[in-house]
Design an enzyme around this catalytic site. Structure first.
Site, PDB file in Angstrom:
ATOM      1  N   SER A 261      29.070  27.630  24.963  1.00  0.00           N
ATOM      2  CA  SER A 261      29.148  28.375  23.349  1.00  0.00           C
ATOM      3  C   SER A 261      30.202  28.457  22.692  1.00  0.00           C
ATOM      4  CB  SER A 261      29.913  29.610  24.760  1.00  0.00           C
ATOM      5  OG  SER A 261      30.903  29.437  24.876  1.00  0.00           O
ATOM      6  N   ASP A 262      29.740  28.658  21.914  1.00  0.00           N
ATOM      7  CA  ASP A 262      31.104  28.197  20.526  1.00  0.00           C
ATOM      8  C   ASP A 262      32.130  28.677  20.962  1.00  0.00           C
ATOM      9  OD1 ASP A 262      31.375  27.664  16.596  1.00  0.00           O
ATOM     10  OD2 ASP A 262      32.412  27.718  18.418  1.00  0.00           O
ATOM     11  N   TRP A 263      33.517  28.213  21.145  1.00  0.00           N
ATOM     12  CA  TRP A 263      35.174  29.221  21.196  1.00  0.00           C
ATOM     13  C   TRP A 263      34.969  30.724  20.898  1.00  0.00           C
ATOM     14  CZ3 TRP A 263      39.847  26.245  20.852  1.00  0.00           C
ATOM     15  CH2 TRP A 263      40.811  26.761  21.469  1.00  0.00           C
ATOM     16  N   GLY A 264      34.545  30.998  22.692  1.00  0.00           N
ATOM     17  CA  GLY A 264      34.373  32.382  22.719  1.00  0.00           C
ATOM     18  C   GLY A 264      33.600  33.210  22.196  1.00  0.00           C
TER      19      GLY A 264
END
Ligand code: GLC
Length: 729
Positions: A261-264
Site C-alpha cells: 500500500s502507499d503510506w497509510g
C-alpha cells in the site's frame, strides 16, 4: 534459499511472525532520532519493531548494517529486514526529475540512469525503491506530474519498463541492482480537479486505453512490487479495490509480486468512508490482495485477530507472507542480509555518474523558442539573472537522499566556460511572492520589499552592462511533488516583474524555466528571444544547461506533456476526441467544440521541441494501403539534417482510427525513435505497424482492433505532419 526451505520456514513461523512480515514501519523507529524521515519515532510497539518485515525512508551503509545485525539477532527465525527507499531520480547523483527524463524520449538513457541509481542506493544498503511512478497525467494542477513521465501512455510505458529493467537488471541477487515498485496503481494522476489524493472517475475504456497501459507494460518486466494509490477509482479506494487488484492486476496482468500500500493508505479507507475501523480496513485490504501495509498500523493491530477469528484464512495470510519471503529470497537476503553494503565509503559521486547525469540533463531540455537564432550563445557579455541563476536547489522534493551541495549551478557552469570579465550574476528577486505556500510551509522573507528592490537594482545594472541576458526563472522545487496541487500555474509575480524590468534594458533575452510541471508562459514567451524548459535538472543541472547554451550539444528534448495557454484548459492532452463539431484547424469556432476566449490545443503541444539545426522529413510513406490482422505495414520517412549543426530528432509515429465502435482520439502516439544526424546527413526511419497496435476497448468491452480506415503521421510533434492512409481489412 530454495522453495521447499522457504515453505518450511513459513510453516514454522507463528501467526504473529507471519502477520508482521506484512507490516512496514518508518525507518525512524530504528533510528536514535527522527531526523531521517521526519516522522516522530515511538509510533509502534516493541514487538512490531522486532518483527516488522520491512522498513522505509532510511539509508546509509553503516547505519543499515547496524540495524540489520540487531534485527536478525532478535528475530525468532532470523529473517532479514528489507530496506526500502524512494530513489525516484537519484540517490547521490541526482538526475533530472522524471518529467524531464520523459522529455528525453530516450528509454535507453533512462535505463542507464536507473542502473546508476540502483548501484548507488544498494551500496547504501537499500534493497528496493518505490519507482517507477507510471501514472499518466494530463493535469498541470497536480504537483506530482513532476514525478511522472507525462501524458502519453506509450511514452510512459517505454519509460516505466526502462526504469524497471535498469533498477532490477537480470538477477536481483546481483547487489548492483535493487527491487523496483511500479506505482501508484491505479490512475492516481487522474485526480479530480487536479487535487492530490482526490477521487478519480474514469470510464473503463479510458482506464484501460490510457491510465493502465504503463503499469501493464512495466509489469511485463516482473517488478518485485506494485504500490496501491491513495485515490478511489470510481468510488472504491484503490487499496481495497478488488476489480483493480484481483481481476486486472493479478488475473489479467499476471502480476505475481508483492502488492504494497502507499503510506497509510490502508487506514485511509476509513476516511474514504469505505472501512468502519482499522480492523475493517485491514480485512478489506487483505481481501483486495494487499500484501504489505505501509505505516498505517492496521495490519499490526488487527490482522492476527482477523486470522484467529477466521475472517482471514490462514491460506490467504500464507500466500501474502510467501510473496514477501520470495522477494527477500530473490534479493538474496537470506544468504547475504548485507548485500551491496559498501562498508568503506558508501556510494560516491563519480565522474562517470556525473557525465551520465550531465548528458541526461542536456537531452531533457526542451527549446520552445529561438527567435533569430539567439541560441547558441556566442562570445559576448552575459548577465545571468534570476533566483535560479546561482541556485543549488535544482533537485526535486523527491530526491532527499541527494545532497544539494553537489549540485552544479548555472552560474558555476558559466564560470567554467567564460572569462570572469565577460559574465555577471544577480538573483534579481526572491524565488517566490511573499508568504507563498509550498509543500514545506509558507515561505516568508523578512524585509521582502526592501530585499527585492535591492536585488532588482543590481540586476538592472547587470542587464544594462550585458549584451545578452540569461533569465533563470521558474517554480520553486518545493511547489511540485506530493501534496502540491495548485490552481495557478504561472511563474511568481515577483519573477515576471523582474523579467519585464530587465526587458526594458533592450537586450536579447534567453529565458530558462525551471519547473516540475507545465506552466502558463504566454507573457514569458512574448518577453523572451529564446525560451527553454529545464525541468528540475538535478546534480549536473548547470553543466547540462551550459552544454546546450554554448552549442556543445544541440537541444533535443521534446515535451512529454502539453503546455497550456491557460490553466482553464486543464486537464489538457493532445490525444483528445474529435467531437461531433470539431473546430477546423485555425478556422472559425462558431458552433464548434471550442472556447470563446482560448484555443483548444496547447500553447506548446506534446512532442514539440526545437533544435539548433533543422530537419526535413522527406517522402513519408506506407508500404501498403491495406493490411489484414496477420500482416504488417511499414511506415517510413527519410529524415535529413539540413542545418549546419549536428542534432538529434525524435521521429514520432501517430495513428488515428477514423471510424470505430467507440470514438477514438484525433491521433495517438504509436511509436517513436530518436536519431542523431550530422549536418547534411540523412537516415531512413521506419516503423512496423501491426494489428496489435490498433486495439482498443471496443463498445463490446473487448480489447480488439476493428476493420476500417486509419490515418498515419510520421512527424516531429503531435501537431505536425501529413496524414497517410491505410485500411485494416
Ligand atoms: C508517499 C508517496 C509514495 C512514496 C511513499 C513512501 O506518500 O505517495 O509515492 O513512495 O509515500 O515514501
Amino acid at each position: 534459499m530454495d522453495k521447499k526451505a522457504l515453505e518450511a520456514l513459513l510453516n514454522d513461523m507463528s501467526t504473529e511472525e507471519k502477520v508482521m512480515q506484512l507490516v512496514q514501519i518508518p525507518g525512524s523507529e530504528y533510528e536514535a532520532s527522527a531526523e531521517i524521515t521526519g516522522i516522530e519515532r515511538g509510533q509502534v510497539k516493541d514487538n512490531v519493531k522486532k518483527l516488522a518485515g520491512s522498513t522505509l525512508g532510511i539509508w546509509g551503509s553503516k547505519r543499515l548494517r547496524k540495524i540489520q545485525e540487531q534485527y536478525i539477532k532478535e528475530h525468532p527465525h532470523h529473517i532479514p529486514l528489507m530496506f526500502m527507499l524512494d530513489v525516484i531520480h537519484g540517490h547521490k547523483t541526482v538526475l533530472p526529475c522524471p518529467l524531464g527524463q520523459g522529455a528525453t524520449f530516450d528509454p535507453d538513457a533512462v535505463k542507464k540512469g536507473a542502473e546508476m541509481q540502483a548501484q548507488e542506493a544498494s551500496a547504501d544498503g537499500v534493497h528496493a525503491t518505490f519507482s517507477p511512478m507510471a501514472d499518466l497525467c494530463r493535469d498541470a494542477r497536480w504537483g506530482r506530474i513532476m514525478e511522472s513521465t507525462g501524458e502519453d501512455k506509450i511514452l510512459n510505458s517505454r519509460m516505466a519498463t526502462a526504469m524497471v529493467e535498469g533498477y532490477q537488471g537480470d538477477d536481483l541477487k546481483d547487489s548492483d541492482h535493487i527491487a523496483a515498485c511500479v506505482k501508484h496503481y491505479a490512475a492516481y494522476g487522474a485526480a479530480e480537479a487536479g487535487r492530490d489524493y482526490n477521487n478519480t472517475e474514469l470510464s473503463e475504456h479510458t482506464l484501460r486505453e490510457h491510465y493502465l497501459r504503463a503499469y501493464s507494460e512495466a509489469i511485463k518486466k516482473d517488478p518485485s512490487m506494485v504500490m496501491t494509490s491513495f485515490n478511489s477509482v470510481n468510488g472504491i479506494p484503490a487499496t481495497g479495490n478488488k476489480f483493480l487488484m484481483k481481476k486486472i492486476l493479478r488475473e489479467e496482468f499476471g502480476f505475481k509480486g508483492v502488492l504494497i500500500s502507499d503510506w497509510g493508505a490502508v487506514g485511509e479507507m476509513i476516511n474514504h468512508g469505505f472501512a468502519e475501523d482499522q480492523r475493517d480496513a485491514a480485512l478489506k485490504a487483505m481481501q483486495a490482495g494487499v500484501d504489505i501495509d505501509m505505516c498505517s498500523g492496521c495490519y499490526s493491530s488487527s490482522l492476527e485477530d482477523l486470522v484467529n477469528t477466521g475472517a482471514v484464512s490462514m491460506q490467504m495470510l500464507d500466500e501474502a507472507v510467501l510473496r514477501v519471503l520470495n522477494m527477500k529470497n530473490d534479493l538474496g537476503l537470506f544468504e547475504d542480509p548485507y548485500r551491496g553494503i559498501d562498508m568503506d565509503a558508501g556510494p560516491v559521486i563519480t565522474d562517470e555518474s556525473r557525465n551520465l547525469a550531465r548528458e541526461t540533463v542536456a537531452a531533457s531540455l526542451v527549446l520552445l523558442e529561438n527567435k533569430d537564432k539567439t541560441l547558441p550563445l556566442r562570445k559576448e557579455k552575459y548577465a545571468f539573472i534570476g533566483p535560479y541563476a546561482d541556485n543549488k536547489k535544482l533537485q526535486s522534493s523527491w530526491a532527499f537522499s541527494g545532497d544539494d551541495k553537489n549540485t552544479v549551478t548555472v552560474w558555476e557552469a558559466a564560470k567554467e566556460v567564460y572569462e570572469p570579465e565577460s559574465i555577471k550574476v544577480s538573483a534579481g528577486c526572491t524565488m517566490l511572492d511573499q508568504d507563498t505556500m509550498t509543500a514545506r510551509g509558507k515561505r516568508h522573507v523578512d524585509n521582502w520589499e526592501e530585499e527585492n528592490s535591492k536585488l532588482m537594482a543590481e540586476a538592472i545594472k547587470a542587464a544594462e552592462w550585458a549584451d545578452t541576458v540569461i533569465m533563470c526563472l521558474g517554480e520553486d522545487f518545493a511547489q511540485s511533488g506530493e501534496a502540491t496541487s495548485k490552481v495557478s500555474i504561472e511563474i511568481p509575480n515577483v519573477q515576471l516583474n523582474l523579467l519585464k524590468e530587465i526587458k526594458k534594458a533592450g537586450k536579447k533575452i534567453v529565458t530558462l524555466i525551471f519547473t516540475g510541471r507545465p506552466l502558463e508562459l504566454n507573457e514569458v514567451r512574448e518577453l523572451s528571444d529564446a525560451l527553454m524548459i529545464c525541468w528540475l535538472p538535478g546534480t549536473e543541472g548547470g553543466h547540462g544547461i551550459m552544454d546546450i547554451l554554448t552549442g556543445k550539444v544541440s537541444p533535443s528534448g521534446r515535451l512529454p506533456v502539453s503546455f497550456p495557454y491557460t490553466v482553464g484548459q486543464e486537464p489538457l492532452h493532445y490525444d483528445m476526441y474529435p467531437t461531433g463539431r470539431p473546430r477546423p484547424e485555425n478556422g472559425p469556432s462558431a458552433f464548434t467544440s471550442s472556447y470563446l476566449d482560448c484555443e483548444n490545443g496547447a500553447l506548446y503541444p506534446f512532442g514539440y521541441g526545437l533544435s539548433y539545426t533543422s530537419f526535413e522529413f522527406i517522402n513519408p510513406k506506407l508500404s501498403a494501403q491495406k493490411m489484414s490482422d496477420t500482416e504488417t505495414i511499414t511506415a517510413s520517412v527519410i529524415v535529413r539534417n539540413i542545418g549546419d549543426m549536428k542534432g538529434s530528432v525524435t521521429v514520432q509515429l501517430y495513428i488515428r482510427d477514423v471510424t470505430s465502435s467507440r470514438v477514438r482520439p484525433i491521433r495517438e502516439l504509436a511509436d517513436f525513435k530518436k536519431i542523431s544526424l550530422d549536418p547534411g546527413a540523412e537516415e531512413e526511419v521506419s516503423f512496423v505497424i501491426n494489428e496489435e497496435m490498433l486495439r482498443f476497448w471496443t463498445a463490446e468491452e473487448k480489447w480488439e482492433s476493428e476493420a476500417g480506415k486509419f490515418l498515419v503521421w510520421i512527424c516531429n510533434s503531435s501537431r505536425d505532419g501529413q496524414a497517410l492512409e491505410f485500411r485494416l481489412i
